[in-house]
Design a protein around this motif. Sequence first.
Motif, PDB file in Angstrom:
ATOM      1  N   ALA A   1     -10.924  62.855 -45.559  1.00  0.00           N
ATOM      2  CA  ALA A   1     -12.307  63.112 -45.189  1.00  0.00           C
ATOM      3  C   ALA A   1     -13.195  63.187 -46.432  1.00  0.00           C
ATOM      4  O   ALA A   1     -14.317  62.663 -46.445  1.00  0.00           O
ATOM      5  CB  ALA A   1     -12.416  64.408 -44.392  1.00  0.00           C
ATOM      6  N   LYS A   2     -12.683  63.832 -47.455  1.00  0.00           N
ATOM      7  CA  LYS A   2     -13.458  64.014 -48.677  1.00  0.00           C
ATOM      8  C   LYS A   2     -13.667  62.688 -49.412  1.00  0.00           C
ATOM      9  O   LYS A   2     -14.742  62.395 -49.910  1.00  0.00           O
ATOM     10  CB  LYS A   2     -12.734  65.013 -49.590  1.00  0.00           C
ATOM     11  CG  LYS A   2     -13.498  65.375 -50.851  1.00  0.00           C
ATOM     12  CD  LYS A   2     -12.765  66.426 -51.637  1.00  0.00           C
ATOM     13  CE  LYS A   2     -11.821  65.750 -52.607  1.00  0.00           C
ATOM     14  NZ  LYS A   2     -11.120  66.669 -53.484  1.00  0.00           N
ATOM     15  N   ASN A   3     -12.621  61.878 -49.462  1.00  0.00           N
ATOM     16  CA  ASN A   3     -12.657  60.636 -50.226  1.00  0.00           C
ATOM     17  C   ASN A   3     -13.040  59.407 -49.411  1.00  0.00           C
ATOM     18  O   ASN A   3     -13.310  58.358 -49.976  1.00  0.00           O
ATOM     19  CB  ASN A   3     -11.309  60.384 -50.904  1.00  0.00           C
ATOM     20  CG  ASN A   3     -10.951  61.503 -51.849  1.00  0.00           C
ATOM     21  OD1 ASN A   3     -11.810  62.064 -52.496  1.00  0.00           O
ATOM     22  ND2 ASN A   3      -9.670  61.827 -51.925  1.00  0.00           N
TER      23      ASN A   3
ATOM     24  N   GLN B   1      -3.738  66.249 -46.331  1.00  0.00           N
ATOM     25  CA  GLN B   1      -3.953  64.808 -46.337  1.00  0.00           C
ATOM     26  C   GLN B   1      -5.212  64.441 -45.557  1.00  0.00           C
ATOM     27  O   GLN B   1      -6.039  63.649 -46.029  1.00  0.00           O
ATOM     28  CB  GLN B   1      -2.749  64.077 -45.727  1.00  0.00           C
ATOM     29  CG  GLN B   1      -2.951  62.578 -45.617  1.00  0.00           C
ATOM     30  CD  GLN B   1      -1.851  61.904 -44.817  1.00  0.00           C
ATOM     31  OE1 GLN B   1      -0.817  62.493 -44.510  1.00  0.00           O
ATOM     32  NE2 GLN B   1      -2.080  60.656 -44.474  1.00  0.00           N
ATOM     33  N   LYS B   2      -5.397  65.039 -44.396  1.00  0.00           N
ATOM     34  CA  LYS B   2      -6.581  64.757 -43.577  1.00  0.00           C
ATOM     35  C   LYS B   2      -7.862  65.233 -44.263  1.00  0.00           C
ATOM     36  O   LYS B   2      -8.894  64.558 -44.204  1.00  0.00           O
ATOM     37  CB  LYS B   2      -6.449  65.393 -42.188  1.00  0.00           C
ATOM     38  CG  LYS B   2      -5.342  64.797 -41.352  1.00  0.00           C
ATOM     39  CD  LYS B   2      -5.600  63.326 -41.103  1.00  0.00           C
ATOM     40  CE  LYS B   2      -4.514  62.719 -40.228  1.00  0.00           C
ATOM     41  NZ  LYS B   2      -4.762  61.315 -39.951  1.00  0.00           N
ATOM     42  N   LEU B   3      -7.809  66.368 -44.913  1.00  0.00           N
ATOM     43  CA  LEU B   3      -8.983  66.858 -45.646  1.00  0.00           C
ATOM     44  C   LEU B   3      -9.309  65.946 -46.836  1.00  0.00           C
ATOM     45  O   LEU B   3     -10.469  65.653 -47.107  1.00  0.00           O
ATOM     46  CB  LEU B   3      -8.776  68.301 -46.099  1.00  0.00           C
ATOM     47  CG  LEU B   3      -8.783  69.345 -44.980  1.00  0.00           C
ATOM     48  CD1 LEU B   3      -8.351  70.691 -45.514  1.00  0.00           C
ATOM     49  CD2 LEU B   3     -10.156  69.431 -44.341  1.00  0.00           C
TER      50      LEU B   3
ATOM     51  N   LYS C   1     -17.352  64.939 -41.666  1.00  0.00           N
ATOM     52  CA  LYS C   1     -16.002  64.438 -41.948  1.00  0.00           C
ATOM     53  C   LYS C   1     -14.983  65.573 -41.948  1.00  0.00           C
ATOM     54  O   LYS C   1     -13.868  65.419 -41.469  1.00  0.00           O
ATOM     55  CB  LYS C   1     -15.980  63.707 -43.291  1.00  0.00           C
ATOM     56  CG  LYS C   1     -16.684  62.368 -43.262  1.00  0.00           C
ATOM     57  CD  LYS C   1     -16.658  61.735 -44.638  1.00  0.00           C
ATOM     58  CE  LYS C   1     -17.433  60.439 -44.661  1.00  0.00           C
ATOM     59  NZ  LYS C   1     -17.453  59.852 -46.014  1.00  0.00           N
ATOM     60  N   MET C   2     -15.356  66.706 -42.508  1.00  0.00           N
ATOM     61  CA  MET C   2     -14.450  67.861 -42.537  1.00  0.00           C
ATOM     62  C   MET C   2     -14.184  68.355 -41.116  1.00  0.00           C
ATOM     63  O   MET C   2     -13.067  68.741 -40.790  1.00  0.00           O
ATOM     64  CB  MET C   2     -15.019  68.984 -43.405  1.00  0.00           C
ATOM     65  CG  MET C   2     -15.166  68.602 -44.858  1.00  0.00           C
ATOM     66  SD  MET C   2     -13.605  68.132 -45.585  1.00  0.00           S
ATOM     67  CE  MET C   2     -13.505  69.318 -46.878  1.00  0.00           C
TER      68      MET C   2
END
Length: 164
Positions: A161-163, A156-158, A21-22
């Motif tokens: 990806a994390k959530n 925001q994108k990170l 995801k990252m």
Amino acid sequence: MANKAAATVSNPNGFADLLAKMSEAASESTLRQAAVAGARVIHKEVQLRAPVGPVPHIRSGKLYPAGTLKKSIALYHDDDKSSVKKALQVYGVTIGRDAFYGLMVEEGHDFSGAVAKHAKRTEFGTSKVPAHPFFRPAVDAKSREALDAMTAVMQQKLNEAKNG
């Protein structure tokens, strides 16, 4: 007696999924979105600072109304400088064809005839032609805000990806 520790892994693929995801969060699409967010900040400021002449002008029989320069400020993606492999996306702000004279205004040219043809291109003008810089002051004024806009997109994108 030796100290022993035990661990239980309940989601063995969780870390690999997070890394995937990252990696997606740092994709070409995300880089483009971040770069264009910063470029939009500069674009808006250049448009605000672009001078508007008092009268329209004619070139090769075509009428260019006052404000053509301001309306011709545009964003572009620089395909030559951008690279997916190098994780680099470059956007810029430029002057459209209808405002062919934009750099002359920026660099100290005038449109009163012979002076325009012979004035030196310089950011600071000449003894006869004052400069009306608007690109550099826009960049100087908004570079931090542009960087913040790019950082916000990446963050925001990170977070997604994390959530997500």
